[in-house]
Design a protein around this motif. Structure first.
Motif, short mmCIF file in Angstrom:
data_model
loop_
_atom_site.label_atom_id
_atom_site.label_comp_id
_atom_site.label_asym_id
_atom_site.label_seq_id
_atom_site.Cartn_x
_atom_site.Cartn_y
_atom_site.Cartn_z
N ILE A 135 10.27 0.63 4.07
CA ILE A 135 9.16 0.49 2.99
C ILE A 135 9.46 -0.54 2.11
O ILE A 135 10.56 -0.53 1.42
CB ILE A 135 8.51 1.82 2.76
N TYR A 136 8.46 -1.27 1.81
CA TYR A 136 8.32 -2.08 0.61
C TYR A 136 9.28 -1.60 -0.62
O TYR A 136 9.06 -0.48 -0.97
CB TYR A 136 7.08 -2.52 0.22
N GLY A 137 10.43 -2.39 -1.13
CA GLY A 137 10.97 -1.95 -2.06
C GLY A 137 12.48 -1.87 -1.61
O GLY A 137 13.52 -1.81 -2.34
N SER A 138 12.63 -1.52 -0.17
CA SER A 138 14.02 -1.47 0.30
C SER A 138 14.80 -3.01 0.47
O SER A 138 14.28 -3.96 0.97
CB SER A 138 13.87 -1.09 1.74
N PRO A 139 15.97 -2.93 -0.17
CA PRO A 139 16.52 -4.10 -0.28
C PRO A 139 16.71 -4.90 0.86
O PRO A 139 16.77 -6.31 0.95
CB PRO A 139 18.08 -3.83 -0.84
N VAL A 140 16.86 -4.13 2.18
CA VAL A 140 17.04 -5.12 3.53
C VAL A 140 15.84 -5.95 3.81
O VAL A 140 15.87 -7.02 4.58
CB VAL A 140 17.42 -4.13 4.70
N LEU A 141 14.92 -5.40 3.30
CA LEU A 141 13.67 -6.41 3.51
C LEU A 141 13.57 -7.90 2.82
O LEU A 141 12.88 -8.60 2.92
CB LEU A 141 12.26 -5.54 3.05
N ARG A 142 14.63 -7.90 1.84
CA ARG A 142 14.62 -8.91 1.10
C ARG A 142 15.88 -9.95 1.12
O ARG A 142 16.12 -11.06 0.81
CB ARG A 142 14.56 -8.88 -0.39
N GLY A 169 -1.41 -7.32 7.99
CA GLY A 169 -1.08 -5.95 7.51
C GLY A 169 0.47 -5.91 8.16
O GLY A 169 0.94 -7.16 8.64
N CYS A 170 1.21 -4.97 7.41
CA CYS A 170 2.60 -4.97 7.83
C CYS A 170 2.97 -3.67 7.98
O CYS A 170 2.70 -2.78 6.98
CB CYS A 170 3.42 -5.92 6.69
N LEU A 171 3.78 -2.97 8.98
CA LEU A 171 4.35 -1.72 8.71
C LEU A 171 5.10 -1.32 7.79
O LEU A 171 5.18 -0.16 7.59
CB LEU A 171 4.93 -1.56 10.08
N SER A 172 5.79 -2.37 7.04
CA SER A 172 6.65 -1.96 5.92
C SER A 172 5.76 -1.98 4.55
O SER A 172 6.37 -1.83 3.64
CB SER A 172 7.72 -3.27 5.72
N LEU A 173 4.47 -2.35 4.78
CA LEU A 173 3.66 -2.17 3.61
C LEU A 173 2.28 -1.34 3.98
O LEU A 173 1.32 -1.97 4.09
CB LEU A 173 3.15 -3.72 3.06
N PRO A 174 2.38 -0.20 4.44
CA PRO A 174 1.39 0.63 4.85
C PRO A 174 0.17 0.86 3.87
O PRO A 174 0.32 0.90 2.57
CB PRO A 174 1.78 1.82 5.06
N GLY A 175 -1.12 0.35 4.54
CA GLY A 175 -2.19 0.46 3.69
C GLY A 175 -2.62 -0.85 3.08
O GLY A 175 -3.70 -0.67 2.49
N ILE A 176 -1.85 -1.95 3.16
CA ILE A 176 -2.20 -3.05 2.53
C ILE A 176 -2.64 -4.23 3.39
O ILE A 176 -1.90 -4.29 4.64
CB ILE A 176 -1.08 -3.61 1.56
N HIS A 177 -3.87 -4.57 3.54
CA HIS A 177 -4.24 -5.89 4.20
C HIS A 177 -4.68 -6.86 3.38
O HIS A 177 -5.32 -6.58 2.49
CB HIS A 177 -5.19 -5.28 5.47
N GLU A 178 -4.28 -8.06 3.60
CA GLU A 178 -4.82 -9.28 2.92
C GLU A 178 -4.70 -10.54 3.68
O GLU A 178 -4.22 -10.73 4.67
CB GLU A 178 -3.98 -9.65 1.94
N ASN A 218 4.64 6.10 -3.29
CA ASN A 218 3.40 6.56 -3.24
C ASN A 218 2.53 5.53 -2.10
O ASN A 218 2.16 4.67 -2.16
CB ASN A 218 2.63 6.04 -4.59
N PHE A 219 2.73 6.28 -0.81
CA PHE A 219 2.00 5.47 0.32
C PHE A 219 1.99 6.64 1.53
O PHE A 219 2.56 7.66 1.48
CB PHE A 219 2.79 4.27 1.04
N LYS A 220 0.99 6.17 2.43
CA LYS A 220 0.59 7.07 3.49
C LYS A 220 0.79 6.28 4.80
O LYS A 220 0.41 5.19 4.81
CB LYS A 220 -0.70 7.86 3.33
N ALA A 221 1.40 6.87 5.70
CA ALA A 221 1.82 6.09 6.92
C ALA A 221 1.84 7.32 7.92
O ALA A 221 2.39 8.44 7.66
CB ALA A 221 3.17 5.22 7.05
N HIS A 222 1.28 6.88 9.28
CA HIS A 222 1.40 7.82 10.35
C HIS A 222 2.50 8.07 11.04
O HIS A 222 2.66 8.51 12.19
CB HIS A 222 0.09 7.60 11.23
N TYR A 223 3.59 7.02 10.61
CA TYR A 223 4.88 7.04 11.60
C TYR A 223 5.93 7.09 10.76
O TYR A 223 5.81 7.33 9.20
CB TYR A 223 4.94 5.49 11.89
#
Length: 185
Positions: free
Chosen positions: A7-14, A97-106, A173-178
């Motif tokens: 999830i967003y905030g995990s260093p591997v994503l950057r 959207g992105c599985l690493s940013l659950p609930g955000i669509h832009e 603070n996020f919700k995901a079904h996976y």
């Protein structure tokens, strides 16, 4: 095996991901796990950094757009050591959207076409051109290999408006079904 999605905030994503060779340990099983993980999370693409591996690999299934673009009916590909070497065409807006940013669509603007070199799961070389939805999802997943996320393409105002959600996500603070994983710095 279904892997946890970072999830967003995990260093591997950057991080900028590294190329791999055919002798990468457990590669075929890892590819199978990526497909299983992506489908379990209802995704259309998944990059290795999203499951904690900083390697240049992603999988894409663009078949959900086959009704609009019939050539995508069986579009399921593994991209390894990919390099987008040309982007072309008019930029178009699409809600990502992105599985690493659950609930955000832009809405994100991206060029309509790309040219890309990569090797597939058997390390066969390809040099291909894509447009439309295939180009869109490939560009999104490719960004992950360079430590970028779709929110990086938003205007400064949109990023400011999302800041509290993104900060909250780094605190769990996020919700995901996976299955998810948040690695703090």
């Amino acid at each position: 095996m279904i892997l946890p999605i970072y999830i967003y905030g995990s260093p591997v994503l950057r991080k900028t991901a590294a190329n791999i060779t055919p002798d990468y340990p457990g590669l075929q099983q890892f590819i199978a796990d990526m497909w299983e993980t992506m489908y379990d999370a209802d995704g259309v693409g998944l990059a290795a950094p999203q499951v904690g591996k900083s390697i240049r690999m992603f999988v894409v299934d663009a078949s959900p757009w086959a009704e609009e673009e019939p050539e995508l009916a069986d579009f399921k590909k593994t991209f390894i050591n990919a390099e987008i070497y040309e982007r072309f065409g008019d930029e178009w807006r699409f809600s990502e959207g992105c599985l690493s940013l659950p609930g955000i669509h832009e809405d994100v603007m991206r060029p309509s076409g790309i040219k890309i070199r990569y090797v597939d799961e058997n390390f066969v070389e390809h040099d291909e051109e894509y447009s439309g939805y295939a180009a869109r999802v490939i560009q999104h997943e490719y960004d992950h290999l360079d430590g970028k996320l779709f929110v990086d393409h938003l205007s400064p105002l949109r990023r400011t408006l999302l800041k509290s959600k993104l900060v909250g996500m780094t605190k769990g603070n996020f919700k995901a079904h996976y299955k998810c994983k948040l690695v703090k710095k």
